[in-house]
Scaffold this active site. Structure first.
Site, PDB file in Angstrom:
ATOM      1  N   GLY D 111      51.416  54.719  37.240  1.00  0.00           N
ATOM      2  CA  GLY D 111      50.498  55.505  36.436  1.00  0.00           C
ATOM      3  C   GLY D 111      50.998  56.940  36.279  1.00  0.00           C
ATOM      4  N   ASP D 136      43.087  52.807  34.721  1.00  0.00           N
ATOM      5  CA  ASP D 136      42.391  53.982  34.174  1.00  0.00           C
ATOM      6  C   ASP D 136      42.645  54.181  32.681  1.00  0.00           C
ATOM      7  OD1 ASP D 136      41.705  54.323  36.824  1.00  0.00           O
ATOM      8  OD2 ASP D 136      43.234  55.839  37.200  1.00  0.00           O
ATOM      9  N   ARG D 171      13.318  49.126  37.983  1.00  0.00           N
ATOM     10  CA  ARG D 171      14.132  50.080  38.709  1.00  0.00           C
ATOM     11  C   ARG D 171      15.159  50.740  37.807  1.00  0.00           C
ATOM     12  NH1 ARG D 171      15.626  45.846  43.509  1.00  0.00           N
ATOM     13  NH2 ARG D 171      13.771  46.126  44.787  1.00  0.00           N
ATOM     14  N   GLU D 231      33.409  57.293  38.152  1.00  0.00           N
ATOM     15  CA  GLU D 231      33.548  57.908  39.479  1.00  0.00           C
ATOM     16  C   GLU D 231      33.882  59.391  39.372  1.00  0.00           C
ATOM     17  OE1 GLU D 231      36.832  56.442  41.816  1.00  0.00           O
ATOM     18  OE2 GLU D 231      38.100  56.105  40.079  1.00  0.00           O
ATOM     19  N   THR D 282      37.444  46.128  43.906  1.00  0.00           N
ATOM     20  CA  THR D 282      37.506  44.831  43.217  1.00  0.00           C
ATOM     21  C   THR D 282      37.975  45.029  41.776  1.00  0.00           C
ATOM     22  OG1 THR D 282      35.195  44.962  42.498  1.00  0.00           O
ATOM     23  CG2 THR D 282      35.625  43.836  44.571  1.00  0.00           C
ATOM     24  N   ARG D 284      40.393  46.552  40.653  1.00  0.00           N
ATOM     25  CA  ARG D 284      41.840  46.445  40.457  1.00  0.00           C
ATOM     26  C   ARG D 284      42.401  45.138  41.020  1.00  0.00           C
ATOM     27  NH1 ARG D 284      44.436  50.891  41.245  1.00  0.00           N
ATOM     28  NH2 ARG D 284      42.790  52.445  41.259  1.00  0.00           N
TER      29      ARG D 284
END
Lengths: 358, 358, 358, 358
Positions: D111, D136, D171, D231, D282, D284
């Site tokens: 990357g 990504d 929720r 993230e 998970t 990746r």
């Protein structure tokens, strides 16, 4: 009041519902006065004025749902101008329904045949916006149709499953992949599934070349060969025949599908056991993959914008990752074939895949 | 030194590798002096002394791997006593290999035919421990065989995919499910996939009853009917014939498989469009499901214990969720059929599934 | 007229809809006069008389649908006898709804807490039939609950995905698996996923034993270790504390969940990088697996038969592959734990899995 | 003799093996004299001359295999010029290995950081060809990186599973999606999964806008809200801080990850229950999807052609569905961000998705 008619026509595929959801969500987020007329079973619903009034709620939660909530049916373009058995003029009937319901626009989701009919309705003065639906990816004017990638996933999964069994037995495995007269699904699933030989309608095969490829693998110590064959694949020999000659030849000996014919030819020329797998209609079933959901949603959203702008007579497609509008007049009646000189074919050959054409 | 021969025979299925991994992990965790002889392609490897020496490392990372790392082939039991084309006595050859390599035990993974041969080897004085491998679940002496649940998953997935396309079109869909002469996979996949009609070898069908069930659905406003038919399904009419009569009948008209015959019958008696899907060999391919991995691992672990205890001549199976050892002499040659009076059939009928037997 | 109330309570899981479909299909295939009252959001709907009238059509096509079409909520058993904030006596309110609607039976789908409340309603004189729903598989009186195998599939898939990344990096991976206070899902997913260490609530772990197992793998040349830890796992140290002491200890240092605590302990004692994965609520989501669909359908069908026979006050469960009815009085309040002496634990240890208990 | 060194660096992802397979198959189909040096664990293997000689057989059957058969490790670019703890100059060590082995070219899969180091090696005179690997999709110079679509599939599947449980409970569900500092995976998975709110690093969010979107859904009668948060997502407030201020703020209150911070903020401002799901690593893991296998295979094939042509110093990428070569000097150090003004954002907003930025 904005009155939208909507229909899905031709064989169903994944992400039809996702695309319609995109259109409706796009419309109701901008306008409070949208009425949706969902025609049942494709053009048939338009012809016979068979529809349901739908609300945005009907399109909620269907993003992942396979099939089409409107139902569909095949209505061959060439029969559109032919009256039905009750003598009803289909085109006039469709126009009648459109005007009677005072529709502002028809949203039509379909493949090649559907687009020819949609363009005819445009020529007849109706406002039409279309969305490119087909697992075959053979629609001219868009890089990609929704349903395609989902079908590739399923066909690839089939080849994967055959692979594990293939490594245990010494055989030739033929997987017949859908795609009508074009090879897109077979090409992509073949590469993704690691097929050794890929046979496409656009690249007529020489059975000797196929057999050579099988035997070359045997000599290299490989136990098995996997062939991905498009349902529309054709031999060089047959491709050289006239339509009439081909028809006569096919009448003499019938096969359930192309894979069976290929299997027979291979067994004539080798002593290999051959096994056939035809995933068939499963390739257009199940939940759409993420790629198709994104594509269908984007196309649907853009269709809603075209409608709100009053920009009719177009198919919403994709080019170079952007969403575009293409005049229906340019799209109708053209097929997008795999180009035997495309770089993806070169790349596949580079890694040793045979197309049976040498 | 503990010398173990291992082979997989018959059609491959999921979790063969998982089971072998269980055996080997179980052995090497208790003994440092284990030698594994992996025979290639089933009994053929044993006959012609074609094997590889394997270490525990070869069995690492194969828990999820479909197929079998040893390869497999079909060796019909009835030909075991018949010399091969070079005049070699197969049984003597297998015994010779066994004794020449000074093996302590043979671990044999297979289905019905395999177990008959394994029992014969036991009778010939060889130490044998077997594991019940087959997607068909037709092995007597165990509640469950590994491969079965994975095959059910795949067949169910096929029906699911057909379901989404079925809701879009008005048709009868036939999905032909594997299972050899028994209906276990079809029964479970049929219930799991929501099939409307399930046809099993153990319950010969009346075509009129099938047609009634289809038409009853039509009257109830359902657009489609899904039929899960076992590859070994048979009509009442054919079931009443003698073997010879049936053979003659089949010779007159050949179908690629049972689904095509059923389709023809339905089309003769209704005006419905019928579509056929045959997932075929995909049902024995791919990674084993979690259920099969747990089952195969447990069976393998128990097999290792049987070997270390010197408890030979048994198949390791499962009963009431416990792992058991069953004498090979009791297992060999018996098929486990679906009982038409089993409560699962009752339950399926309770929710309206037709078995075409009324 | 047969009037059935239906509700789903507690955390949702896969196959709730499949089970309800089984009940309703079973009832309407035998009786034409069935009325279904679907209470919204579990006992809450019963308390506040919040329901929808449903027909068999509402239960068509939901076999594969995750979640529950009735909605659910948690209603702790211990608060059932405590009036709500408006002073309403919940138990009396539920009885009132039941009698006001003239119900013949309540069908209640839920787990442990739900069954305690269901039994209380039985004691209060209501006709109740229950179905064992929980991914945890901790319900006493049935070999299996629906949801369990689907959750195992998802947790296993998580471990599988971690496996591929684990083989590329040298690390310890912790996967935290659901299961409340019992270890069923973790045990099965751990074996199916090839976990090296499995930590269950029923078998308190010694951190030194865990670290030993990690280091033993390192010495054997393995690059990584995968630990499947149950969300309810506990160390021997903590298990020896009184409830009060444990509470005080937990108050001092809080972790988002047990995996974080375990990770910290491992990092204190080794120099390994540790990575945590918590699939969480995904374990109760998505379409039910084939196994659960068959189980839920069978249970639902049998529940319909119990209702039609007037055999109330029971939970419909499964034992030795058969469907059974168990008196609610025997079920309520009992948990089904993993027995550390069960043969499946032995088999797992046989192939070298550590439970951190030695 | 053609001597190729190969290494994978940085976090692993799907289709690394598929890409290497493509390179090797492409080379050996043209040349008989290829030697492959597989460096272990990324640049580390090159620095310490830790490699294995590989043959084309090692690259057979790995098309579907997750992870990387070479192993990988993170080697921060900024430390490349810093000697290791034993005082070894890493760059000189790598050059030494390269020349000692008499390599013709290094194939480097990685990357962003990896590409900076690869470009440095190019500047140091080594022949380098690179392949864009990262879930990504943040590599400048290519429309797409392999791993991305597979990660989108997994993140979408997570949202799907949460969806079924969400419809059963009232929720707010937060799903935290990977992507480092960019929002590609979150954007695509968010649209594909039908998230109601999508929060990206490139579009700092206003918590009040997020809360408004949640409450707007409540008013429209929707029971739940699903938020897909990257993230690397950041609030407007935090985005306005200097690096130093932000660091200080983060030091005061630590969260396991951004989802926890967001959950706390939402709970402060609403009375909604909030649930967090973090699929983590998970994303990746597992087998590459068909799309990534085709992409990686094509890129690998083209890399083999670049090598055979002696066209070094480039990254092989994709633009407008064609495979291209981009000078490494142009690629290194540049990130490809989601453009908040891109049409895909517009389309997402058109169908009512909130980005919390209004």
């Amino acid at each position: 009041m904005l009155r939208i008619g909507m229909l899905t026509s031709g064989g169903d595929c994944q992400a039809l519902n996702a695309a319609m959801r995109g259109v409706v969500k796009g419309l109701v987020s901008k306008r409070d006065d949208v009425e949706i007329y969902g025609f049942q079973d494709g053009y048939k619903g338009l012809i016979y004025s068979n529809f349901k009034m739908l609300t945005s709620k009907d399109f909620s939660g269907i993003l992942t749902l396979g099939g089409t909530i409107l139902g569909t049916s095949r209505q061959p373009f060439k029969l559109m101008r032919v009256p039905d058995k009750d003598g009803i003029d289909k085109v006039e009937a469709m126009k009648h329904t459109y005007h009677k319901l005072n529709l502002d626009c028809l949203v039509i989701l379909g493949g090649n045949g559907t687009h020819k009919s949609a363009n005819m309705l445009r020529e007849e003065g109706l406002n039409v916006v279309t969305l490119p639906k087909t697992i075959d990816n053979d629609l001219w004017g868009t890089d990609m149709t929704f349903g395609f990638q989902s079908a590739v996933d399923i066909a690839t999964d089939t080849i994967d499953k055959i692979h594990t069994t293939a490594t245990s037995h010494s055989r030739v495995f033929i997987v017949e992949v859908m795609g009508h007269k074009v090879g897109w699904v077979t090409l992509h699933a073949g590469i993704a599934g690691g097929a050794d030989i890929i046979l496409l309608p656009e690249m007529p095969y020489d059975i000797n070349s196929v057999v050579d490829a099988i035997e070359k693998r045997g000599k290299a110590g490989k136990r098995f060969t996997i062939i991905a064959v498009a349902e529309g694949a054709i031999s060089k020999e047959d491709a050289a025949l006239s339509k009439k000659e081909l028809k006569e030849k096919k009448a003499k000996k019938k096969y359930p599908s192309v894979a069976y014919e290929l299997a027979e030819k291979i067994q004539e020329k080798t002593d290999k056991e051959v096994r056939i797998t035809v995933p068939g209609h499963t390739q257009r079933g199940g939940s759409p993959c993420a790629y198709d959901r994104v594509l269908a949603t984007r196309l649907g959203a853009e269709a809603s914008r075209a409608i709100l702008e009053g920009d009719f007579g177009c198919m919403v497609g994709t080019r170079n990752q952007e969403i575009i509008r293409v005049p229906l007049s340019e799209v109708a009646g053209k097929l997008k074939y795999v180009d035997p000189k495309a770089s993806i074919i070169d790349e596949a050959k580079t890694i040793g895949i045979s197309f049976g054409d040498e």
